[in-house]
Design a protein around this motif. Structure first.
Motif, PDB file in Angstrom:
ATOM      1  N   ILE A  57      15.344 -59.007  -2.808  1.00 61.70           N
ATOM      2  CA  ILE A  57      14.847 -58.145  -3.138  1.00 61.70           C
ATOM      3  C   ILE A  57      12.990 -57.983  -2.918  1.00 61.70           C
ATOM      4  O   ILE A  57      12.987 -59.191  -4.337  1.00 61.70           O
ATOM      5  CB  ILE A  57      15.067 -56.954  -3.882  1.00 61.70           C
ATOM      6  CG1 ILE A  57      16.357 -56.348  -3.251  1.00 61.70           C
ATOM      7  CG2 ILE A  57      14.020 -55.493  -4.376  1.00 61.70           C
ATOM      8  CD1 ILE A  57      17.592 -55.101  -4.179  1.00 61.70           C
ATOM      9  N   CYS A  58      11.996 -57.752  -3.114  1.00 62.25           N
ATOM     10  CA  CYS A  58      10.725 -58.668  -2.743  1.00 62.25           C
ATOM     11  C   CYS A  58      10.039 -57.463  -3.023  1.00 62.25           C
ATOM     12  O   CYS A  58      10.071 -56.033  -2.935  1.00 62.25           O
ATOM     13  CB  CYS A  58      10.749 -58.883  -1.136  1.00 62.25           C
ATOM     14  SG  CYS A  58       8.372 -60.270  -1.647  1.00 62.25           S
ATOM     15  N   THR A  59       9.365 -57.458  -4.801  1.00 57.33           N
ATOM     16  CA  THR A  59       8.518 -56.370  -5.173  1.00 57.33           C
ATOM     17  C   THR A  59       7.550 -56.609  -4.357  1.00 57.33           C
ATOM     18  O   THR A  59       6.503 -55.680  -4.744  1.00 57.33           O
ATOM     19  CB  THR A  59       8.446 -57.321  -6.608  1.00 57.33           C
ATOM     20  OG1 THR A  59       7.383 -58.488  -6.496  1.00 57.33           O
ATOM     21  CG2 THR A  59       9.220 -57.482  -7.249  1.00 57.33           C
ATOM     22  N   ARG A  60       6.532 -57.230  -3.284  1.00 62.60           N
ATOM     23  CA  ARG A  60       5.782 -57.300  -1.405  1.00 62.60           C
ATOM     24  C   ARG A  60       6.383 -56.555  -0.432  1.00 62.60           C
ATOM     25  O   ARG A  60       7.612 -56.123  -0.434  1.00 62.60           O
ATOM     26  CB  ARG A  60       4.901 -58.047  -1.491  1.00 62.60           C
ATOM     27  CG  ARG A  60       4.162 -59.075  -3.182  1.00 62.60           C
ATOM     28  CD  ARG A  60       3.624 -59.677  -3.416  1.00 62.60           C
ATOM     29  NE  ARG A  60       3.549 -60.028  -4.411  1.00 62.60           N
ATOM     30  CZ  ARG A  60       2.031 -61.474  -4.273  1.00 62.60           C
ATOM     31  NH1 ARG A  60       1.803 -61.843  -2.982  1.00 62.60           N
ATOM     32  NH2 ARG A  60       2.051 -61.593  -5.665  1.00 62.60           N
ATOM     33  N   ALA A  61       5.193 -55.610  -0.045  1.00 62.64           N
ATOM     34  CA  ALA A  61       5.825 -54.799   1.525  1.00 62.64           C
ATOM     35  C   ALA A  61       4.633 -55.493   2.157  1.00 62.64           C
ATOM     36  O   ALA A  61       3.877 -54.463   2.926  1.00 62.64           O
ATOM     37  CB  ALA A  61       5.405 -53.614   1.689  1.00 62.64           C
ATOM     38  N   MET A 103      12.305 -52.880  -6.572  1.00 61.71           N
ATOM     39  CA  MET A 103      12.250 -53.168  -7.457  1.00 61.71           C
ATOM     40  C   MET A 103      13.610 -54.600  -8.076  1.00 61.71           C
ATOM     41  O   MET A 103      14.964 -53.737  -7.901  1.00 61.71           O
ATOM     42  CB  MET A 103      12.237 -52.654  -8.585  1.00 61.71           C
ATOM     43  CG  MET A 103      11.800 -52.956  -9.940  1.00 61.71           C
ATOM     44  SD  MET A 103      10.351 -54.359 -10.138  1.00 61.71           S
ATOM     45  CE  MET A 103       9.158 -53.320 -10.394  1.00 61.71           C
ATOM     46  N   PRO A 104      13.406 -55.562  -8.082  1.00 57.71           N
ATOM     47  CA  PRO A 104      14.295 -56.900  -8.600  1.00 57.71           C
ATOM     48  C   PRO A 104      15.523 -55.916  -9.736  1.00 57.71           C
ATOM     49  O   PRO A 104      14.458 -55.788 -10.683  1.00 57.71           O
ATOM     50  CB  PRO A 104      14.086 -57.569  -8.932  1.00 57.71           C
ATOM     51  CG  PRO A 104      12.817 -57.362  -7.832  1.00 57.71           C
ATOM     52  CD  PRO A 104      11.946 -57.026  -7.954  1.00 57.71           C
ATOM     53  N   THR A 105      16.498 -56.370 -10.037  1.00 61.23           N
ATOM     54  CA  THR A 105      17.122 -55.823 -11.060  1.00 61.23           C
ATOM     55  C   THR A 105      17.102 -56.806 -12.005  1.00 61.23           C
ATOM     56  O   THR A 105      18.351 -56.547 -13.015  1.00 61.23           O
ATOM     57  CB  THR A 105      18.418 -54.954 -10.766  1.00 61.23           C
ATOM     58  OG1 THR A 105      18.981 -55.982  -9.797  1.00 61.23           O
ATOM     59  CG2 THR A 105      18.006 -53.914 -10.140  1.00 61.23           C
ATOM     60  N   GLU A 106      17.476 -58.005 -11.896  1.00 63.09           N
ATOM     61  CA  GLU A 106      17.961 -59.371 -12.904  1.00 63.09           C
ATOM     62  C   GLU A 106      17.813 -60.190 -11.968  1.00 63.09           C
ATOM     63  O   GLU A 106      16.852 -60.974 -11.153  1.00 63.09           O
ATOM     64  CB  GLU A 106      19.896 -59.675 -12.112  1.00 63.09           C
ATOM     65  CG  GLU A 106      19.979 -59.393 -10.620  1.00 63.09           C
ATOM     66  CD  GLU A 106      21.518 -59.708 -10.408  1.00 63.09           C
ATOM     67  OE1 GLU A 106      21.916 -60.830 -11.026  1.00 63.09           O
ATOM     68  OE2 GLU A 106      21.585 -58.435  -9.877  1.00 63.09           O
ATOM     69  N   ARG A 133       7.715 -61.827  -7.274  1.00 65.29           N
ATOM     70  CA  ARG A 133       8.581 -61.762  -7.904  1.00 65.29           C
ATOM     71  C   ARG A 133       7.613 -60.893  -8.796  1.00 65.29           C
ATOM     72  O   ARG A 133       7.500 -61.981  -9.730  1.00 65.29           O
ATOM     73  CB  ARG A 133       9.787 -62.398  -9.189  1.00 65.29           C
ATOM     74  CG  ARG A 133      10.943 -62.670  -7.972  1.00 65.29           C
ATOM     75  CD  ARG A 133      12.383 -61.259  -7.727  1.00 65.29           C
ATOM     76  NE  ARG A 133      12.340 -60.793  -9.125  1.00 65.29           N
ATOM     77  CZ  ARG A 133      13.659 -60.769  -9.769  1.00 65.29           C
ATOM     78  NH1 ARG A 133      13.995 -61.776  -8.929  1.00 65.29           N
ATOM     79  NH2 ARG A 133      13.783 -60.872 -10.972  1.00 65.29           N
ATOM     80  N   ASP A 134       6.973 -59.910  -8.728  1.00 63.69           N
ATOM     81  CA  ASP A 134       5.862 -59.847  -9.599  1.00 63.69           C
ATOM     82  C   ASP A 134       5.741 -59.202 -10.940  1.00 63.69           C
ATOM     83  O   ASP A 134       5.485 -58.756 -11.954  1.00 63.69           O
ATOM     84  CB  ASP A 134       4.881 -59.165  -8.560  1.00 63.69           C
ATOM     85  CG  ASP A 134       4.162 -59.577  -7.433  1.00 63.69           C
ATOM     86  OD1 ASP A 134       3.895 -60.988  -8.020  1.00 63.69           O
ATOM     87  OD2 ASP A 134       3.765 -58.899  -6.238  1.00 63.69           O
ATOM     88  N   ASP A 135       7.656 -59.174 -10.926  1.00 64.17           N
ATOM     89  CA  ASP A 135       8.198 -57.752 -11.975  1.00 64.17           C
ATOM     90  C   ASP A 135       8.423 -59.451 -13.067  1.00 64.17           C
ATOM     91  O   ASP A 135       8.386 -58.901 -14.148  1.00 64.17           O
ATOM     92  CB  ASP A 135       9.445 -57.554 -11.663  1.00 64.17           C
ATOM     93  CG  ASP A 135      10.379 -57.952 -10.760  1.00 64.17           C
ATOM     94  OD1 ASP A 135       9.980 -58.618  -9.997  1.00 64.17           O
ATOM     95  OD2 ASP A 135      11.148 -58.329 -11.625  1.00 64.17           O
TER      96      ASP A 135
END
Length: 297
Positions: free
Chosen positions: A66-70, A80-83, A111-113
């Motif tokens: 899962i990517c934080t960008r589109a 939004m990744p969870t782990e 992974r900007d998170d």
């Protein structure tokens, strides 16, 4: 009022993809699933997946799927990744060992998170593959880490054999094609990578067919060479779905051939340029030429 979608262009004959799903392909797919691993080959719907997997080569995609960008060109799932999977580096190394790889390519979602954008996991994956397979060269295709140069330093300190970061398109189109990424930031990252470790070859990629002009492609080449980027790949953009960025044109193989000449003329040690070329296509063949080029610096 809805924006009218650009009419789909008919796909030319030179973009026919050879479908090869033999034993190696099925074996690799089963292995990736059993180790809960992801590959950019699958997630980004790479047209070369059948050829590469049949030849037992693959590009591992770490930090989840899962990517934080589109980005408008990319098929990878956005959210939004969870782990954060701290055991992933060892599983990648185990898979690379089972595949008997001579050249291992590692990329990731953005992974900007994460404070370091996942740089630590990149470094640990490089180390894990090296520990298992000392003779296997390791290439990393990294995001821009939002300009965090400490994160870049973490990756460079792990000493990958090739540091790859894609600018994706020419400067004028960058903001339209990419999400959050900036042309100038990408250039700065490639510049700083070379300053940190001059002996490590750097690499970048441009996809064609999104509205760029010939002179803009040459300018992008010049910009990359101004920061001593060693390897360049050029390929045709293919629209993953009707909701993604529309294809502006299909670039003829003859034009790709001309661009390869232009790239080599500018001093790139290796240029892969053809419609179905992707960033990691024939990556194993690029190591020797890049290493020899940097050794003579």
């Amino acid at each position: 009022m809805k924006t009218k979608q650009k009419e789909s262009l008919p796909k030319p004959d030179w973009l026919r993809i050879k479908l090869t799903t033999g034993g190696n392909y099925a074996e690799l797919k089963d292995m990736m699933r059993s180790k809960t691993l992801h590959t950019v080959c699958e997630e980004a719907r790479c047209p070369n997946i059948y050829e590469c997997w049949a030849n037992r080569t693959a590009t591992f995609m770490i930090l989840g799927d899962i990517c934080t960008r589109a980005c408008r060109f990319c098929a990878v799932t956005t959210g939004m990744p969870t782990e954060l999977d701290l055991e992933e580096p060892e599983r990648v190394a185990d898979a690379a060992e089972q595949m008997g790889l001579k050249h291992c390519v590692i990329t990731s979602v953005a992974r900007d998170d994460l404070a370091d954008g996942g740089a630590m996991i990149f470094a640990e994956t490089i180390k894990a593959v090296r520990k298992r397979m000392p003779l296997c060269s390791v290439e990393v295709l990294i995001p821009d880490f939002l300009g965090n140069m400490d994160a870049l330093q973490t990756v460079m300190d792990a000493n990958p054999d090739i540091l790859n970061h894609n600018i994706e398109t020419v400067e004028r189109l960058s903001d339209r094609v990419r999400a959050k990424a900036k042309y100038s930031r990408s250039m700065e990252l490639l510049k700083r990578a070379k300053e940190m470790k001059p002996e490590i070859p750097t690499k970048s990629s441009i996809m064609l067919g999104v509205g760029e002009e010939w002179d803009e492609i040459l300018q992008a080449m010049d910009d990359l060479r101004a920061h001593d980027v060693n390897i360049l790949t050029l390929g045709q953009y293919l629209q993953p779905s009707p909701t993604h960025l529309a294809i502006d044109r299909y670039v003829h193989p003859d034009e790709f051939a001309q661009l390869k000449v232009e790239g080599l003329k500018r001093g790139f040690s290796h240029v892969e340029s053809a419609p179905l070329v992707r960033s990691s296509y024939h990556a194993h063949e690029q190591v020797k030429s890049a290493t020899e080029a940097t050794a003579t610096m």
